[in-house]
Design a protein around this motif. Sequence first.
Motif, short mmCIF file in Angstrom:
data_model
loop_
_atom_site.label_atom_id
_atom_site.label_comp_id
_atom_site.label_asym_id
_atom_site.label_seq_id
_atom_site.Cartn_x
_atom_site.Cartn_y
_atom_site.Cartn_z
N ALA A 1 0.86 -1.18 0.00
CA ALA A 1 0.00 0.00 0.00
C ALA A 1 0.89 1.23 0.00
N CYS A 2 0.64 2.15 -0.91
CA CYS A 2 1.49 3.34 -0.96
C CYS A 2 0.67 4.59 -0.70
N THR A 3 1.34 5.60 -0.16
CA THR A 3 0.70 6.85 0.17
C THR A 3 1.54 8.01 -0.37
N GLY A 4 0.87 9.11 -0.70
CA GLY A 4 1.58 10.27 -1.24
C GLY A 4 1.91 10.13 -2.72
N PHE A 5 1.34 9.14 -3.37
CA PHE A 5 1.70 8.85 -4.77
C PHE A 5 0.63 7.95 -5.35
N PRO A 6 0.11 8.19 -6.55
CA PRO A 6 0.49 9.29 -7.45
C PRO A 6 -0.27 10.58 -7.13
N ARG A 7 0.36 11.70 -7.43
CA ARG A 7 -0.24 13.00 -7.16
C ARG A 7 -0.78 13.66 -8.42
N THR A 8 -0.34 13.21 -9.57
CA THR A 8 -0.77 13.80 -10.85
C THR A 8 -1.15 12.69 -11.82
N LEU A 9 -1.82 13.07 -12.91
CA LEU A 9 -2.20 12.09 -13.92
C LEU A 9 -0.97 11.47 -14.55
N GLY A 10 0.09 12.25 -14.75
CA GLY A 10 1.32 11.72 -15.32
C GLY A 10 1.94 10.66 -14.42
N GLN A 11 1.92 10.90 -13.11
CA GLN A 11 2.44 9.92 -12.17
C GLN A 11 1.58 8.66 -12.16
N ALA A 12 0.26 8.83 -12.26
CA ALA A 12 -0.64 7.67 -12.28
C ALA A 12 -0.36 6.79 -13.49
N LYS A 13 -0.13 7.41 -14.63
CA LYS A 13 0.14 6.63 -15.85
C LYS A 13 1.52 5.96 -15.76
N ALA A 14 2.47 6.65 -15.13
CA ALA A 14 3.79 6.03 -14.94
C ALA A 14 3.68 4.84 -14.00
N VAL B 1 -6.73 12.34 -11.62
CA VAL B 1 -6.27 11.05 -11.07
C VAL B 1 -7.46 10.29 -10.50
N ILE B 2 -8.29 11.00 -9.74
CA ILE B 2 -9.47 10.38 -9.13
C ILE B 2 -10.44 9.91 -10.21
N GLU B 3 -10.63 10.72 -11.24
CA GLU B 3 -11.53 10.34 -12.33
C GLU B 3 -11.02 9.11 -13.06
N LEU B 4 -9.70 9.00 -13.21
CA LEU B 4 -9.10 7.85 -13.88
C LEU B 4 -9.43 6.56 -13.12
N TYR B 5 -9.19 6.57 -11.82
CA TYR B 5 -9.42 5.36 -11.04
C TYR B 5 -10.92 5.08 -10.87
N LYS B 6 -11.72 6.12 -10.85
CA LYS B 6 -13.18 5.93 -10.80
C LYS B 6 -13.67 5.24 -12.05
N SER B 7 -13.13 5.64 -13.21
CA SER B 7 -13.54 5.02 -14.47
C SER B 7 -13.14 3.56 -14.56
N ARG B 8 -12.12 3.16 -13.80
CA ARG B 8 -11.67 1.77 -13.78
C ARG B 8 -12.43 0.93 -12.77
N GLY B 9 -13.28 1.58 -11.96
CA GLY B 9 -14.08 0.85 -10.99
C GLY B 9 -13.32 0.38 -9.77
N ILE B 10 -12.20 1.04 -9.46
CA ILE B 10 -11.40 0.61 -8.30
C ILE B 10 -11.29 1.71 -7.24
#
Length: 223
Positions: A86-99, A181-190
Amino acid sequence: MASKLLRAVVLGPPGSGKGTVCERIARSFGLQHLSSGQFLRESLGGADAQGGAAGGLQLWSCVMGGFDSILAASLPPVPAPFRCGACTGFPRTLGQAKALDGICELDLVISLNIPFETLKDRLSARWVHPASGRVYNMDFNPPNIRGIDDLTGEPLVQREDDRPEAVAARLRKYKDAAKPVIELYKSRGILYSFSGTETNKIWPYVYTLLSSKIPPIVPEEEH
């Protein structure tokens, strides 16, 4: 027994208590807590993680490399019934989420929604031990001696961006960066969102969610 890997992220604005929640998850479910702030402090030899985060590509690569190596180390063949991170403080941006997608596939994302006024009060009362990242709050988690770290006896500091005049701008910046970032993970259902003003009241719901994924090793009441 075949091993199962669970990878989770705890998202939240500064002062939301995501570090506390992640520590409780790690302790209750046997997960490994991965902190981007800790990676930065280690790479900077104890320098402030908030200041270091603006350091550019070198530090960004360090964080990505740190997550990559730790996650890789959690994979089989080491025998265990459950393997978790479990990680915290990451990702903070859409670019980090995709990385992060290039390193692992997340199983769930926990988002903490805390009212603005609560965050402002928490941050303004927050002091830290720079070398370790230990956080104190003068209202509900003060040090034994004011201004002094409990473990080392070294002085505590208040970060520039925790000062009252800087908090509002900092929270607006987080909201703008975190929304996609939140919208990305919401769209994935997680994505699972939890709202409240106190970590102790949010925690039981987080515990119930995780208990539906993996068996706890510490009963909820011990928190």
